[in-house]
Design an enzyme around this catalytic site. Structure first.
Site, mmCIF file in Angstrom:
data_model
loop_
_atom_site.group_PDB
_atom_site.id
_atom_site.type_symbol
_atom_site.label_atom_id
_atom_site.label_comp_id
_atom_site.label_asym_id
_atom_site.label_seq_id
_atom_site.Cartn_x
_atom_site.Cartn_y
_atom_site.Cartn_z
ATOM 1 N N HIS A 138 -67.625 -11.426 -65.357
ATOM 2 C CA HIS A 138 -66.973 -11.121 -64.597
ATOM 3 C C HIS A 138 -65.848 -10.398 -63.357
ATOM 4 O O HIS A 138 -66.212 -10.024 -62.266
ATOM 5 C CB HIS A 138 -66.606 -12.865 -64.277
ATOM 6 C CG HIS A 138 -66.170 -13.724 -63.388
ATOM 7 N ND1 HIS A 138 -67.354 -14.715 -62.300
ATOM 8 C CD2 HIS A 138 -64.813 -13.891 -62.506
ATOM 9 C CE1 HIS A 138 -66.573 -15.230 -61.351
ATOM 10 N NE2 HIS A 138 -65.436 -14.735 -61.600
ATOM 11 N N GLU A 139 -65.133 -11.256 -64.550
ATOM 12 C CA GLU A 139 -63.611 -10.068 -64.137
ATOM 13 C C GLU A 139 -63.786 -8.286 -63.562
ATOM 14 O O GLU A 139 -63.434 -8.152 -62.457
ATOM 15 C CB GLU A 139 -61.907 -10.148 -64.967
ATOM 16 C CG GLU A 139 -61.985 -11.203 -64.817
ATOM 17 C CD GLU A 139 -61.720 -12.926 -63.935
ATOM 18 O OE1 GLU A 139 -61.198 -12.161 -63.184
ATOM 19 O OE2 GLU A 139 -61.936 -13.958 -64.151
ATOM 20 N N HIS A 173 -64.940 -8.019 -59.759
ATOM 21 C CA HIS A 173 -63.657 -8.173 -59.107
ATOM 22 C C HIS A 173 -62.869 -6.943 -59.626
ATOM 23 O O HIS A 173 -62.303 -6.360 -57.727
ATOM 24 C CB HIS A 173 -62.828 -9.277 -59.922
ATOM 25 C CG HIS A 173 -63.017 -10.694 -59.058
ATOM 26 N ND1 HIS A 173 -63.234 -11.054 -58.100
ATOM 27 C CD2 HIS A 173 -63.092 -11.613 -59.849
ATOM 28 C CE1 HIS A 173 -63.790 -12.219 -58.153
ATOM 29 N NE2 HIS A 173 -63.982 -12.839 -59.777
ATOM 30 N N GLU A 177 -66.117 -12.543 -54.615
ATOM 31 C CA GLU A 177 -66.656 -13.579 -55.817
ATOM 32 C C GLU A 177 -68.648 -13.459 -55.930
ATOM 33 O O GLU A 177 -69.219 -13.184 -57.316
ATOM 34 C CB GLU A 177 -66.893 -15.193 -55.449
ATOM 35 C CG GLU A 177 -65.168 -15.920 -56.197
ATOM 36 C CD GLU A 177 -65.075 -16.299 -57.619
ATOM 37 O OE1 GLU A 177 -65.322 -15.456 -58.112
ATOM 38 O OE2 GLU A 177 -63.053 -15.988 -57.236
HETATM 39 ZN ZN LIG Z 1 -63.876 -14.843 -59.825
#
Ligand SMILES: [Zn+2]
Length: 498
Positions: A264-265, A268, A294
């Protein structure tokens, strides 16, 4: 002499803000990862001082005239987009007095710091005391911004994270979701009851998890020459585009949390690392919005990270990291990654139950900011909504209830909806990608290196575009339409019921 002297002065000022912001971001990252407890008060004061300085620079009296003059200058399209963003930031900053900005930073630092121990101790009463300050300041801020923008208080706060989004639009999107999501969760759970899933057998040494997480982040395109991966209580992506700081956390009985958190990160992080380099320091180079941010982390975590293809890629790496075991067979890995089970914790939620966590927080924080409820009302509302949406009993469990997220202690009201908006955008991007590159459907596509095609598309359509366009324009250019939640529903039905 330049034909755009006012614009040039604005651009130079933004570069100075960028450099100071860089130091603030590093101090904040250190606060979350390495700072000893007794450093907290001094760090809070230092960050509040910096916030006040940045605010003073954002509200310099000369800026008004400079922006007006720049608007008359012969700018190209990109400069014009930059000026639009400069004006937007300037307007927001000018509504808030410096004393409020400083008080906000201090209250958030204090509440967030105490919250870590209070969460652990299930201490709702202690938390509520500090949180009262954070909420009082957020309400003042919402009040000032809403008067200025002639929108509702909550809309004024969402706008900081998701320009153009409103509570009315969220009610429409989430209202629809609330209709079809709970029955879909039930159908999927019935559907999955037929599958046998072999549970992985631990423990999974933190050092091995860390090595695996770094390997996966690298594979997903994160540049470790321009970033790091560390540990924090609440995983986040921070730092600066030239030096991106990812964090995760390790539990030795469960490797999925750190692994999928890192995926997830990394989404980003890749967005940050691939923002338009030549424009860094200018508002036009910034990520478009938090929902678009996101959409990148969730494109990585949900669209790629829970695909059959990714399970095939991951299976041998798991065996290598933790030793062979039956759970690490590819089909089983995929079942583990897509198992739907209602749980208490948002960040650990599966793809299907996650939006329920967001809707619950959205409804509570909106009422809180609009003054319809008070802090003391939160626990009962939380219990009621968790029961209605996910059939879970949360009474008395504040730690895994309203105390679980960093957003409220740090005053980030209006952020939560961005997660589900991001999931919707991520499904929309993937639908376009799969139309363009049908081979990505094949189970072994990622093993054969087709990830590069995904990154190329994201770089071209999202990452490199910064804030050049409004969110709606960006979506139309990338996918031919504005946000269309039908893609999200179709994706979930295809993945979980096929
Ligand atoms: Zn996030």
């Amino acid at each position: 002499m330049s034909a755009t002297p006012a614009y040039d002065l604005l651009a130079a000022g933004n570069l100075r803000l960028h450099h100071l912001g860089h130091l603030g971001a590093m101090a904040h990252w250190d606060q979350e990862t390495h700072m000893p407890t007794r450093g907290a008060a001094a760090r809070g004061a230092a960050l509040a001082e910096l916030a006040a300085l940045l605010h003073r620079m954002h509200t310099e009296p000369a800026l008004r005239e400079r922006i007006e003059r720049a608007e008359q200058e012969p700018l190209d399209d990109l400069q014009r987009a930059n000026l639009r963003e400069i004006r937007r930031e300037w307007q927001i900053a000018n509504v808030l007095p410096e004393s409020l900005v400083q008080a906000r930073s201090l209250a958030a630092s204090r509440c967030e710091h105490a919250w870590r121990a209070q969460r652990h101790a299930n201490d709702w009463e202690g938390f509520a005391e500090n949180f009262a300050d954070v909420l009082r300041i957020a309400r003042q801020e919402a009040d000032l911004l809403s008067q200025h923008q002639s929108v509702s208080k909550y809309d004024a706060l969402i706008d900081r994270f998701e320009p153009g989004m409103t509570g009315a639009e969220l009610d429409r999107l989430f209202g629809d979701l609330k209709q079809w999501l709970p029955p879909l969760i039930l159908r999927v759970r019935e559907h999955q009851a037929r599958d046998t899933v072999v549970a992985p057998v631990g423990p999974f040494a933190a050092s091995r998890q860390a090595a695996l997480c770094e390997r996966i982040a690298r594979l997903l395109g994160f540049d470790f020459e321009a970033g790091r991966l560390d540990v924090s209580t609440h995983p986040f992506t921070g730092g600066a585009p030239e030096d991106v700081r990812l964090t995760t956390r390790y539990r030795e009985d469960d490797f999925q949390q750190s692994l999928m958190g890192t995926v997830h990160e990394t989404g980003h992080g890749c967005y940050e690392q691939n923002r338009p380099r030549e424009l860094l320091g200018q508002p036009v180079s910034q990520a478009r919005s938090m929902a678009i941010h996101e959409s990148q982390s969730l494109a990585f975590e949900m669209q790629i990270g829970r695909s059959f293809a990714f399970a095939h890629l991951l299976a041998p790496l798991l065996a290598e990291a933790f030793g062979s075991q039956p759970a690490f067979e590819a089909t089983n890995v995929h079942r583990l990654l897509t198992r739907v089970r209602a749980g208490l914790i948002r960040v650990d939620a599966d793809e299907l139950t996650y939006p329920a966590h967001v809707i619950l927080r959205y409804e509570i924080e909106r009422a809180l900011i609009e003054g319809e409820i008070e802090i003391a009302d939160i626990p009962a509302l939380w219990d009621e909504k968790m029961m209605a949406l996910l059939s879970l009993d949360t009474r008395g469990n504040f730690r895994d209830g309203p105390l679980q997220d960093v957003h409220w202690p740090s005053g980030m009201f209006g952020y939560f909806p961005c997660y589900t908006l991001g999931a919707m955008y991520a499904a929309q991007w993937t639908a376009v990608l799969l139309d363009l590159r049908p081979t990505l459907h094949e189970p072994l596509a990622l093993v054969h290196g087709d990830l590069a095609q995904v990154f190329d598309w994201l770089r071209e359509n999202i990452w490199s575009q910064g804030s050049r366009w409004t969110t709606a324009e960006l979506a139309i250019r990338a996918s031919g339409e504005t946000l269309n939640p039908a893609h999200f529903r179709a994706h979930l039905e295809r993945r979980y019921l096929a």
